[in-house]
Design an enzyme around this catalytic site. Structure first.
Site, PDB file in Angstrom:
ATOM      1  N   PRO A  11       0.904  -0.891   0.075  1.00 32.90           N
ATOM      2  CA  PRO A  11       0.015  -0.062  -0.419  1.00 32.90           C
ATOM      3  C   PRO A  11       0.550   1.005  -0.017  1.00 32.90           C
ATOM      4  CG  PRO A  11      -0.206  -1.389   2.039  1.00 32.90           C
ATOM      5  CD  PRO A  11       0.442  -1.772   1.194  1.00 32.90           C
ATOM      6  N   ASN A  12      -0.024   1.963  -0.872  1.00 33.26           N
ATOM      7  CA  ASN A  12       0.756   3.306  -1.097  1.00 33.26           C
ATOM      8  C   ASN A  12       1.779   3.596  -1.352  1.00 33.26           C
ATOM      9  OD1 ASN A  12      -1.173   4.875   0.844  1.00 33.26           O
ATOM     10  ND2 ASN A  12      -0.282   3.791   2.607  1.00 33.26           N
ATOM     11  N   ARG A  19       5.487  11.864  -3.211  1.00 35.63           N
ATOM     12  CA  ARG A  19       4.613  13.422  -2.506  1.00 35.63           C
ATOM     13  C   ARG A  19       6.241  12.231  -1.470  1.00 35.63           C
ATOM     14  NH1 ARG A  19       1.218  14.025  -4.727  1.00 35.63           N
ATOM     15  NH2 ARG A  19      -1.252  13.746  -4.052  1.00 35.63           N
ATOM     16  N   TYR A  24      11.143   8.525   0.976  1.00 32.77           N
ATOM     17  CA  TYR A  24      11.159   7.591   0.030  1.00 32.77           C
ATOM     18  C   TYR A  24      12.205   8.495  -1.801  1.00 32.77           C
ATOM     19  CZ  TYR A  24       8.098   5.584   3.486  1.00 32.77           C
ATOM     20  OH  TYR A  24       7.667   5.719   4.224  1.00 32.77           O
ATOM     21  N   ASN A  74       7.861  -5.294  -1.035  1.00 32.57           N
ATOM     22  CA  ASN A  74       7.833  -4.297   0.291  1.00 32.57           C
ATOM     23  C   ASN A  74       6.413  -4.826  -0.133  1.00 32.57           C
ATOM     24  OD1 ASN A  74       8.099  -2.045   1.430  1.00 32.57           O
ATOM     25  ND2 ASN A  74       8.857  -0.487  -0.198  1.00 32.57           N
ATOM     26  N   ALA A  77       3.219  -1.079   4.734  1.00 30.83           N
ATOM     27  CA  ALA A  77       2.798  -0.732   6.282  1.00 30.83           C
ATOM     28  C   ALA A  77       2.343  -2.246   6.207  1.00 30.83           C
ATOM     29  CB  ALA A  77       1.930  -0.049   6.411  1.00 30.83           C
ATOM     30  N   HIS A  80       4.039  -5.123   8.779  1.00 28.64           N
ATOM     31  CA  HIS A  80       4.200  -5.066  10.579  1.00 28.64           C
ATOM     32  C   HIS A  80       2.676  -4.884  11.250  1.00 28.64           C
ATOM     33  CE1 HIS A  80       7.473  -1.963   9.367  1.00 28.64           C
ATOM     34  NE2 HIS A  80       6.587  -1.131   8.975  1.00 28.64           N
ATOM     35  N   ASP A  87       1.702 -15.894   5.559  1.00 35.79           N
ATOM     36  CA  ASP A  87       0.411 -17.424   5.914  1.00 35.79           C
ATOM     37  C   ASP A  87       1.414 -16.543   4.528  1.00 35.79           C
ATOM     38  OD1 ASP A  87       0.611 -17.774   8.222  1.00 35.79           O
ATOM     39  OD2 ASP A  87      -1.745 -17.125   7.559  1.00 35.79           O
ATOM     40  N   GLU A  98      12.832  -9.332   1.776  1.00 36.50           N
ATOM     41  CA  GLU A  98      11.930  -8.381   1.431  1.00 36.50           C
ATOM     42  C   GLU A  98      12.548  -6.594   1.648  1.00 36.50           C
ATOM     43  OE1 GLU A  98      11.442  -8.931   5.986  1.00 36.50           O
ATOM     44  OE2 GLU A  98      10.522  -6.858   6.157  1.00 36.50           O
ATOM     45  N   HIS A 100      12.624  -2.267   2.113  1.00 28.50           N
ATOM     46  CA  HIS A 100      13.317  -1.472   2.585  1.00 28.50           C
ATOM     47  C   HIS A 100      13.248  -0.336   2.289  1.00 28.50           C
ATOM     48  CE1 HIS A 100       9.766  -3.543   4.896  1.00 28.50           C
ATOM     49  NE2 HIS A 100      10.468  -4.428   5.627  1.00 28.50           N
ATOM     50  N   ILE A 101      12.424   0.539   1.958  1.00 25.17           N
ATOM     51  CA  ILE A 101      13.160   1.705   1.210  1.00 25.17           C
ATOM     52  C   ILE A 101      13.632   2.731   2.397  1.00 25.17           C
ATOM     53  CG2 ILE A 101      13.177   4.141  -0.232  1.00 25.17           C
ATOM     54  CD1 ILE A 101      10.437   2.803  -1.065  1.00 25.17           C
ATOM     55  N   SER A 102      13.292   2.990   2.963  1.00 26.57           N
ATOM     56  CA  SER A 102      13.359   3.546   4.210  1.00 26.57           C
ATOM     57  C   SER A 102      14.115   2.863   5.444  1.00 26.57           C
ATOM     58  CB  SER A 102      12.357   4.508   5.132  1.00 26.57           C
ATOM     59  OG  SER A 102      11.750   3.695   4.805  1.00 26.57           O
ATOM     60  N   ARG A 107      13.676   4.646  12.341  1.00 29.12           N
ATOM     61  CA  ARG A 107      11.493   4.870  12.418  1.00 29.12           C
ATOM     62  C   ARG A 107      11.259   4.735  13.741  1.00 29.12           C
ATOM     63  NH1 ARG A 107       9.596   4.933   6.982  1.00 29.12           N
ATOM     64  NH2 ARG A 107       8.307   6.469   7.418  1.00 29.12           N
ATOM     65  N   ARG A 111       7.218   0.048  13.246  1.00 25.79           N
ATOM     66  CA  ARG A 111       7.891  -0.152  12.670  1.00 25.79           C
ATOM     67  C   ARG A 111       8.836  -1.570  12.471  1.00 25.79           C
ATOM     68  NH1 ARG A 111       5.675   3.281   8.392  1.00 25.79           N
ATOM     69  NH2 ARG A 111       5.157   5.525   9.401  1.00 25.79           N
TER      70      ARG A 111
HETATM   71  O1  CA2 Z   1      10.625   2.274   3.887  1.00 24.34           O
HETATM   72  C1  CA2 Z   1       9.590   1.259   3.308  1.00 24.34           C
HETATM   73  O2  CA2 Z   1       9.651   1.044   2.415  1.00 24.34           O
HETATM   74  C2  CA2 Z   1       8.019   1.039   4.243  1.00 24.34           C
HETATM   75  O3  CA2 Z   1       7.716  -0.865   3.289  1.00 24.34           O
HETATM   76  C3  CA2 Z   1       7.653   2.183   3.526  1.00 24.34           C
HETATM   77  C4  CA2 Z   1       5.669   1.897   3.664  1.00 24.34           C
HETATM   78  C5  CA2 Z   1       6.293   1.660   5.644  1.00 24.34           C
HETATM   79  O4  CA2 Z   1       4.771   2.447   6.032  1.00 24.34           O
HETATM   80  C6  CA2 Z   1       7.077   0.871   5.572  1.00 24.34           C
HETATM   81  O5  CA2 Z   1       7.484   1.078   7.545  1.00 24.34           O
HETATM   82  C7  CA2 Z   1       8.681   0.816   5.048  1.00 24.34           C
HETATM   83  C8  CA2 Z   1       4.568   2.923   3.191  1.00 24.34           C
HETATM   84  C9  CA2 Z   1       4.985   2.713   2.126  1.00 24.34           C
HETATM   85  C10 CA2 Z   1       4.226   4.476   1.715  1.00 24.34           C
HETATM   86  O6  CA2 Z   1       5.259   4.667   0.132  1.00 24.34           O
HETATM   87  C11 CA2 Z   1       4.981   5.805  -0.104  1.00 24.34           C
HETATM   88  C12 CA2 Z   1       6.297   6.430  -0.859  1.00 24.34           C
HETATM   89  C13 CA2 Z   1       5.512   7.666  -1.506  1.00 24.34           C
HETATM   90  C14 CA2 Z   1       4.849   8.859  -0.564  1.00 24.34           C
HETATM   91  C15 CA2 Z   1       3.953   8.329   0.130  1.00 24.34           C
HETATM   92  C16 CA2 Z   1       4.203   7.082   0.666  1.00 24.34           C
END
Ligand code: CA2
Length: 145
Positions: A11-12, A19, A24, A74, A77, A80, A87, A98, A100-102, A107, A111
């Site tokens: 998601p997102n 954004r 990110y 990836n 959210a 978590h 499963d 797995e 994660h960008i950040s 954080r 997370r």
């Molecule tokens: O760091 C990551 O890749 C995460 O998987 C990104 C998730 C976050 O919930 C994880 O804790 C860490 C959030 C993805 C949201 O992606 C966006 C990208 C650009 C702008 C807004 C949201």
């Protein structure tokens, strides 16, 4: 036969590059796909997929059982929160990385825990979108004949 790597995004992540560039970065999922495609040797392909819906991600993981040699995921959210994604991944037999960008460990504490890590063969966090390329390289290493 062509080996396909699934790149699954939760998601997102469709907002990547559009954004919150401070967290990110400015690259989009299309950029990630192009960077990863450039790494593929002959005989490999990839499918870049993104959904904001848990069930859709699970359906793609099920599809990967027949169609993919490895998964880079990836889960956003859902990392978590989702025992259901864990499963589904447990029913996939190939390598799974797995990403994660950040750096999730720098954080909020919610997370710091990942259900997906209980299945992952490798976990990458905090390398920005370069993490996807590292993950694809690892899948190539693990699946080359
Ligand atoms: O760091 C990551 O890749 C995460 O998987 C990104 C998730 C976050 O919930 C994880 O804790 C860490 C959030 C993805 C949201 O992606 C966006 C990208 C650009 C702008 C807004 C949201």
């Amino acid at each position: 036969m062509t080996k396909t790597i699934f790149l699954l995004n939760g998601p997102n992540l469709n907002l990547l590059g559009k954004r919150q560039p401070d967290i990110y970065g400015r690259d989009t999922l299309d950029d990630v796909e192009a960077n990863c495609r450039a790494l593929l040797p002959e005989g490999y392909d990839l499918r870049m997929l993104q959904s904001n819906h848990e069930g859709q991600l699970i359906d793609w993981i099920h599809e990967a059982r027949e169609a993919a040699c490895g998964i880079v995921m990836n889960p956003g959210a859902y990392t978590h929160t989702s025992v259901a994604i864990l499963d589904a991944l447990n029913a996939f037999e190939g390598p799974m990385i797995e990403i994660h960008i950040s750096n999730v460990h720098k954080r909020e504490s919610f997370r710091h825990h990942s259900y997906v890590s209980l299945r992952a063969d490798g976990v990458i966090a905090g390398l920005g979108i370069e993490g996807y390329e590292a993950a694809v390289r690892r899948i190539l290493t693990l699946t080359r004949d």
